[in-house]
Write an enzyme that holds these catalytic residues in place. Structure first.
Site, PDB file in Angstrom:
ATOM      1  N   CYS A 122       0.822  -1.218   0.000  1.00  0.00           N
ATOM      2  CA  CYS A 122       0.000   0.000   0.000  1.00  0.00           C
ATOM      3  C   CYS A 122       0.855   1.268   0.000  1.00  0.00           C
ATOM      4  CB  CYS A 122      -0.941  -0.001   1.191  1.00  0.00           C
ATOM      5  SG  CYS A 122      -1.920  -1.498   1.292  1.00  0.00           S
ATOM      6  N   HIS A 258      -3.238   6.974   1.792  1.00  0.00           N
ATOM      7  CA  HIS A 258      -3.685   5.643   1.392  1.00  0.00           C
ATOM      8  C   HIS A 258      -5.051   5.381   2.030  1.00  0.00           C
ATOM      9  CE1 HIS A 258      -4.174   1.448   0.921  1.00  0.00           C
ATOM     10  NE2 HIS A 258      -3.807   1.124   2.148  1.00  0.00           N
ATOM     11  N   ASN A 289     -10.307  -0.554  -0.074  1.00  0.00           N
ATOM     12  CA  ASN A 289      -8.853  -0.420   0.023  1.00  0.00           C
ATOM     13  C   ASN A 289      -8.233  -1.098  -1.196  1.00  0.00           C
ATOM     14  OD1 ASN A 289      -6.125  -0.903   0.571  1.00  0.00           O
ATOM     15  ND2 ASN A 289      -6.455  -1.233   2.761  1.00  0.00           N
TER      16      ASN A 289
HETATM   17  O1  UT7 Z   1      -3.903  -1.320   3.514  1.00  0.00           O
HETATM   18  C1  UT7 Z   1      -2.848  -1.815   4.285  1.00  0.00           C
HETATM   19  C2  UT7 Z   1      -2.967  -1.335   5.653  1.00  0.00           C
HETATM   20  N1  UT7 Z   1      -4.148  -1.906   6.262  1.00  0.00           N
HETATM   21  C3  UT7 Z   1      -4.796  -1.239   7.220  1.00  0.00           C
HETATM   22  O2  UT7 Z   1      -4.391  -0.142   7.522  1.00  0.00           O
HETATM   23  C4  UT7 Z   1      -5.952  -1.902   7.906  1.00  0.00           C
HETATM   24  C5  UT7 Z   1      -5.918  -1.605   9.383  1.00  0.00           C
HETATM   25  N2  UT7 Z   1      -6.920  -2.304  10.163  1.00  0.00           N
HETATM   26  C6  UT7 Z   1      -8.228  -2.021  10.110  1.00  0.00           C
HETATM   27  O3  UT7 Z   1      -8.656  -1.222   9.323  1.00  0.00           O
HETATM   28  C7  UT7 Z   1      -9.137  -2.658  11.141  1.00  0.00           C
HETATM   29  O4  UT7 Z   1      -8.371  -3.402  12.051  1.00  0.00           O
HETATM   30  C8  UT7 Z   1     -10.250  -3.567  10.547  1.00  0.00           C
HETATM   31  C9  UT7 Z   1     -11.257  -2.700   9.794  1.00  0.00           C
HETATM   32  C10 UT7 Z   1      -9.615  -4.600   9.604  1.00  0.00           C
HETATM   33  C11 UT7 Z   1     -10.992  -4.311  11.661  1.00  0.00           C
HETATM   34  O5  UT7 Z   1     -11.560  -3.377  12.537  1.00  0.00           O
HETATM   35  P1  UT7 Z   1     -11.296  -3.480  14.094  1.00  0.00           P
HETATM   36  O6  UT7 Z   1     -12.046  -2.400  14.707  1.00  0.00           O
HETATM   37  O7  UT7 Z   1      -9.801  -3.509  14.317  1.00  0.00           O
HETATM   38  O8  UT7 Z   1     -11.937  -4.871  14.452  1.00  0.00           O
HETATM   39  P2  UT7 Z   1     -11.397  -5.967  15.449  1.00  0.00           P
HETATM   40  O9  UT7 Z   1     -10.597  -6.975  14.689  1.00  0.00           O
HETATM   41  O10 UT7 Z   1     -10.765  -5.324  16.635  1.00  0.00           O
HETATM   42  O11 UT7 Z   1     -12.737  -6.633  15.925  1.00  0.00           O
HETATM   43  C12 UT7 Z   1     -13.673  -5.925  16.748  1.00  0.00           C
HETATM   44  C13 UT7 Z   1     -14.896  -6.784  16.953  1.00  0.00           C
HETATM   45  C14 UT7 Z   1     -14.586  -8.204  17.447  1.00  0.00           C
HETATM   46  O12 UT7 Z   1     -15.647  -8.584  18.272  1.00  0.00           O
HETATM   47  P3  UT7 Z   1     -15.514  -8.525  19.880  1.00  0.00           P
HETATM   48  O13 UT7 Z   1     -14.324  -9.357  20.226  1.00  0.00           O
HETATM   49  O14 UT7 Z   1     -15.321  -7.068  20.199  1.00  0.00           O
HETATM   50  O15 UT7 Z   1     -16.808  -9.062  20.345  1.00  0.00           O
HETATM   51  C15 UT7 Z   1     -14.593  -9.027  16.181  1.00  0.00           C
HETATM   52  O16 UT7 Z   1     -14.964 -10.354  16.418  1.00  0.00           O
HETATM   53  O17 UT7 Z   1     -15.577  -6.947  15.699  1.00  0.00           O
HETATM   54  C16 UT7 Z   1     -15.671  -8.348  15.375  1.00  0.00           C
HETATM   55  N3  UT7 Z   1     -15.425  -8.451  13.953  1.00  0.00           N
HETATM   56  C17 UT7 Z   1     -16.397  -8.360  13.050  1.00  0.00           C
HETATM   57  N4  UT7 Z   1     -17.725  -8.157  13.177  1.00  0.00           N
HETATM   58  C18 UT7 Z   1     -18.426  -8.056  12.031  1.00  0.00           C
HETATM   59  C19 UT7 Z   1     -14.254  -8.632  13.318  1.00  0.00           C
HETATM   60  N5  UT7 Z   1     -14.445  -8.640  11.985  1.00  0.00           N
HETATM   61  C20 UT7 Z   1     -15.759  -8.469  11.802  1.00  0.00           C
HETATM   62  C21 UT7 Z   1     -16.570  -8.375  10.657  1.00  0.00           C
HETATM   63  N6  UT7 Z   1     -17.895  -8.162  10.821  1.00  0.00           N
HETATM   64  N7  UT7 Z   1     -16.040  -8.452   9.409  1.00  0.00           N
END
Ligand code: UT7
Length: 333
Positions: A122, A258, A289
């Site tokens: 990226c 990005h 993305n």
């Molecule tokens: O392009 C290269 C660089 N990439 C990036 O910069 C990406 C950086 N990361 C992100 O953008 C975020 O980490 C994501 C958008 C990928 C994920 O968001 P998050 O807020 O970090 O989610 P998380 O993994 O911390 O999960 C939070 C909650 C969890 O539930 P609990 O444990 O709080 O109950 C997950 O199980 O959301 C749940 N969860 C989902 N729920 C619905 C994780 N993925 C999903 C999903 N749909 N797809």
């Protein structure tokens, strides 16, 4: 001792034009959620994405690049024969070798031009801007075609909750050429290789040779690790790029980071104290993305929305797998 003759150096460089290709098919969140047990609300709230473009079988890394490149060449008012180099930033060209850039050059009718790919995920577009700018200034090439392109849908597991809703497809191209005035500021770039495993495409091609192989190489991402790194480490890099170019946040017209996650974009803008009047790219909402393609696509979207114009000063920053990053201030074409 004999003296070595060198070329005349161009003092400065600039981005002369931008062209893009957006795949035809618009895919809303509703089409993605069943396979990952998610919801439209969750995806919008956690990433800012409402829909994305997914390329069809007739839309390849090469065809998308060629379309974007043709548009950039036309807007720059130069022909493919005038190119001094073609650089393609991508991590989704499905051949290890030869490069995507050589095929793009061939399709553009410039089969003799120096051509190569760069793998900086990226950050690939901003790595490429830095490289192309140095090549123009160092007189290795008068005009460089730089393309950021991805068909991430080929390497994303549609059942992976952490990536399936984020990654998407598209291409953006710029022509970088000589300039009387500085049009591209110093590139601030680097890596944090201790976090190499935060975003990985695996298994390797070698693993795939094994009949008991572990399956298709998909992107795996430790989302939270990357999110925290981007939010806390990237704003200082962006500020360093501003300082290196002698530009204060108040002098900026646009911020085109990005497009990884809208919350990362917001956090960076806040950490940099960007004034309200700065146009902030939010193409992630309808493009997802697209890795190396996201910055030129976001730049094009700002033009389409009438929020930037030629001559404006913009801050670009790319960051991603490696982990790697690069940022520079540019004058918009
Ligand atoms: O392009 C290269 C660089 N990439 C990036 O910069 C990406 C950086 N990361 C992100 O953008 C975020 O980490 C994501 C958008 C990928 C994920 O968001 P998050 O807020 O970090 O989610 P998380 O993994 O911390 O999960 C939070 C909650 C969890 O539930 P609990 O444990 O709080 O109950 C997950 O199980 O959301 C749940 N969860 C989902 N729920 C619905 C994780 N993925 C999903 C999903 N749909 N797809």
């Amino acid at each position: 001792m004999a003296n070595i003759k060198d070329r005349e150096f161009a003092r400065h460089s600039r981005i002369m034009s931008v062209g893009v290709y957006r795949p035809k098919r618009v895919v809303p969140n509703s089409e993605i959620i069943a396979a990952i047990d998610s919801s439209d609300e969750w995806i919008k709230e956690r990433s800012g994405i409402h829909s994305r473009r997914i390329a069809g079988d007739d839309e390849s890394v090469i065809s998308m690049s060629v379309a974007a490149a043709k548009s950039a060449l036309e807007r720059a008012g130069i022909t493919a024969e005038q190119l001094g180099a073609v650089i393609c930033a991508t991590v989704t060209y499905p051949f290890q070798t030869p490069s995507a850039a050589t095929d793009i050059a061939l399709q553009l009718g410039a089969p003799k031009v120096p051509a190569f790919d760069i793998s900086a995920a990226c950050a690939g577009f901003c790595y490429g801007v830095g490289l192309a700018s140095d090549m123009v200034r160092g007189a290795s090439a008068e005009y460089v075609l730089l393309i950021g392109v991805e068909k991430l849908s080929d390497f994303t597991d549609p059942t992976d909750r952490g990536t399936a809703f984020i990654f998407a497809d598209g291409a953006g191209a710029v022509i970088i050429g000589p300039s009387a005035e500085p049009g591209i500021g110093p590139t601030i770039w680097g890596s944090d290789a201790t976090a190499r495993e935060a975003i990985m495409m695996e298994p390797s091609w070698v693993d795939l040779r094994d009949p008991e192989s572990l399956g298709w190489p998909d992107i795996k991402m430790q989302g939270q690790t990357v999110f925290r790194w981007a939010v806390y480490q990237m704003a200082p890099v962006a500020l360093e790029a501003l300082a290196a170019a002698g530009i204060a946040p108040e002098d900026l017209d646009a911020f085109i980071p990005h497009q990884a996650n809208e919350r990362i974009i917001d956090a960076m803008a806040k950490a940099m104290n960007l004034p309200e009047r700065v146009a902030i790219a939010r193409d992630i909402r309808t493009s997802g993305n697209t890795s190396a393609a996201s910055i030129p696509l976001a730049m094009d979207a700002l033009y389409q929305e009438g929020r930037i114009r030629s001559g404006d000063v913009a801050l670009l920053i790319g960051f991603g797998a490696g982990l790697v990053y690069a940022a520079q201030v540019v004058q918009l074409p």
